[in-house]
Design a protein around this motif. Structure first.
Motif, PDB file in Angstrom:
ATOM      1  N   ASN A  70       0.848  -1.193   0.000  1.00  0.00           N
ATOM      2  CA  ASN A  70       0.000   0.000   0.000  1.00  0.00           C
ATOM      3  C   ASN A  70       0.884   1.242   0.000  1.00  0.00           C
ATOM      4  OD1 ASN A  70      -1.757   1.991   2.157  1.00  0.00           O
ATOM      5  ND2 ASN A  70      -2.820   1.162   0.394  1.00  0.00           N
ATOM      6  N   VAL A  71       0.657   2.120  -0.946  1.00  0.00           N
ATOM      7  CA  VAL A  71       1.376   3.399  -1.025  1.00  0.00           C
ATOM      8  C   VAL A  71       0.430   4.445  -0.439  1.00  0.00           C
ATOM      9  CG1 VAL A  71       2.502   5.036  -2.567  1.00  0.00           C
ATOM     10  CG2 VAL A  71       2.572   2.593  -3.106  1.00  0.00           C
ATOM     11  N   PHE A  72       0.867   5.099   0.649  1.00  0.00           N
ATOM     12  CA  PHE A  72      -0.020   6.024   1.347  1.00  0.00           C
ATOM     13  C   PHE A  72       0.776   7.210   1.885  1.00  0.00           C
ATOM     14  CE2 PHE A  72       1.852   4.280   5.063  1.00  0.00           C
ATOM     15  CZ  PHE A  72       1.541   5.109   6.130  1.00  0.00           C
ATOM     16  N   VAL A  77      -6.149  12.485   2.404  1.00  0.00           N
ATOM     17  CA  VAL A  77      -7.523  12.280   2.875  1.00  0.00           C
ATOM     18  C   VAL A  77      -8.098  10.943   2.401  1.00  0.00           C
ATOM     19  CG1 VAL A  77      -9.871  13.216   2.826  1.00  0.00           C
ATOM     20  CG2 VAL A  77      -7.916  14.750   3.138  1.00  0.00           C
ATOM     21  N   PRO A  78      -7.945  10.542   1.128  1.00  0.00           N
ATOM     22  CA  PRO A  78      -8.469   9.230   0.725  1.00  0.00           C
ATOM     23  C   PRO A  78      -7.795   8.069   1.465  1.00  0.00           C
ATOM     24  CG  PRO A  78      -8.095  10.581  -1.205  1.00  0.00           C
ATOM     25  CD  PRO A  78      -7.498  11.316  -0.043  1.00  0.00           C
ATOM     26  N   CYS A  79      -6.563   8.281   1.956  1.00  0.00           N
ATOM     27  CA  CYS A  79      -5.892   7.228   2.731  1.00  0.00           C
ATOM     28  C   CYS A  79      -6.629   6.976   4.043  1.00  0.00           C
ATOM     29  CB  CYS A  79      -4.434   7.611   2.995  1.00  0.00           C
ATOM     30  SG  CYS A  79      -3.439   7.752   1.486  1.00  0.00           S
ATOM     31  N   VAL A 139      -1.382   8.850  -4.293  1.00  0.00           N
ATOM     32  CA  VAL A 139      -1.740   8.084  -3.105  1.00  0.00           C
ATOM     33  C   VAL A 139      -3.246   8.182  -2.899  1.00  0.00           C
ATOM     34  CG1 VAL A 139       0.453   8.252  -1.893  1.00  0.00           C
ATOM     35  CG2 VAL A 139      -1.173  10.087  -1.641  1.00  0.00           C
ATOM     36  N   PRO A 140      -3.862   7.165  -2.417  1.00  0.00           N
ATOM     37  CA  PRO A 140      -3.320   5.839  -2.180  1.00  0.00           C
ATOM     38  C   PRO A 140      -3.366   4.965  -3.435  1.00  0.00           C
ATOM     39  CG  PRO A 140      -5.581   5.911  -1.409  1.00  0.00           C
ATOM     40  CD  PRO A 140      -5.253   7.298  -1.923  1.00  0.00           C
ATOM     41  N   GLU A 141      -2.469   4.024  -3.458  1.00  0.00           N
ATOM     42  CA  GLU A 141      -2.462   2.967  -4.472  1.00  0.00           C
ATOM     43  C   GLU A 141      -2.041   1.692  -3.786  1.00  0.00           C
ATOM     44  OE1 GLU A 141      -0.694   3.330  -8.354  1.00  0.00           O
ATOM     45  OE2 GLU A 141      -1.155   5.467  -8.416  1.00  0.00           O
ATOM     46  N   GLY A 157      -6.321   4.422  -6.272  1.00  0.00           N
ATOM     47  CA  GLY A 157      -7.279   5.134  -5.440  1.00  0.00           C
ATOM     48  C   GLY A 157      -7.548   4.399  -4.147  1.00  0.00           C
ATOM     49  N   ASP A 158      -8.451   4.962  -3.362  1.00  0.00           N
ATOM     50  CA  ASP A 158      -8.747   4.355  -2.063  1.00  0.00           C
ATOM     51  C   ASP A 158      -9.528   3.062  -2.243  1.00  0.00           C
ATOM     52  OD1 ASP A 158     -10.794   6.259  -2.909  1.00  0.00           O
ATOM     53  OD2 ASP A 158     -11.821   5.777  -1.042  1.00  0.00           O
TER      54      ASP A 158
END
Length: 175
Positions: A70-72, A77-79, A139-141, A157-158
């Motif tokens: 997980n890339v964060f 905010v979507p993370c 992020v996120p991916e 995306g989230d």
């Protein structure tokens, strides 16, 4: 014959308007996909950023079982929105590692305290070098990586509740 030529500019204008209208109602998918899906992770070693957790290296993904990467970022905010789904995946037995993008240890610790901590390892990518090497555009991916270190799937995306079954299936397919 001349009567037909009078209507030609109006017809051309109508075709142009129709093409523009079609483009507005059918927008293109602008999602940037990684070219590394189906290829090995690039080599990397990232230092630890979260207290009590080891850093992250590409060699960690060649240990025999599929994992999520997980890339964060703590400022993303979507993370925050995807955190409950990552905890659901962890509860289902999915090993999850992370790369924190342009972050600080204090901010990452606070993020994990507030939103839960699904990660086994968290590496710091202060300059987004590994993120870019992965072909991640933001992020996120999340990437599904098989036990040999090959990227099998990418989720841009989230992660939402409806995405969890697809990720579980991608992990099962990666075995």
């Amino acid at each position: 014959m001349k009567r037909w030529l009078v209507w030609l500019p109006l017809c051309a204008f109508g075709v142009i308007v129709a093409v523009i209208a079609w483009g507005l109602w059918q927008p293109a998918d602008r999602t940037v996909r990684s070219a590394l899906v189906g290829r090995p992770l690039p080599d990397f070693v990232l230092p630890a950023i979260a207290p009590g957790k080891p850093g992250l290296a590409s060699a960690d993904f060649r240990q025999g079982s599929p994992r999520l990467l997980n890339v964060f970022a703590s400022w993303c905010v979507p993370c925050v929105a995807e955190a409950p789904q990552l905890l659901t995946l962890k509860a289902a037995g999915v090993p999850i590692d992370a790369i924190a993008i342009k972050d600080t240890p204090g901010d990452v610790s606070a993020f994990l305290r507030r939103n839960g901590d699904p990660y086994a390892r968290v590496g710091a990518d202060a300059h987004s070098r590994v993120q870019l090497a992965l072909g991640s555009s933001g992020v996120p991916e999340t990437f599904v990586v098989d036990g040999k270190g090959v990227i099998r799937a990418q989720h841009v995306g989230d992660i939402r509740a409806e995405d969890v079954p697809d990720l579980l299936q991608a992990l099962a397919d990666a075995k």
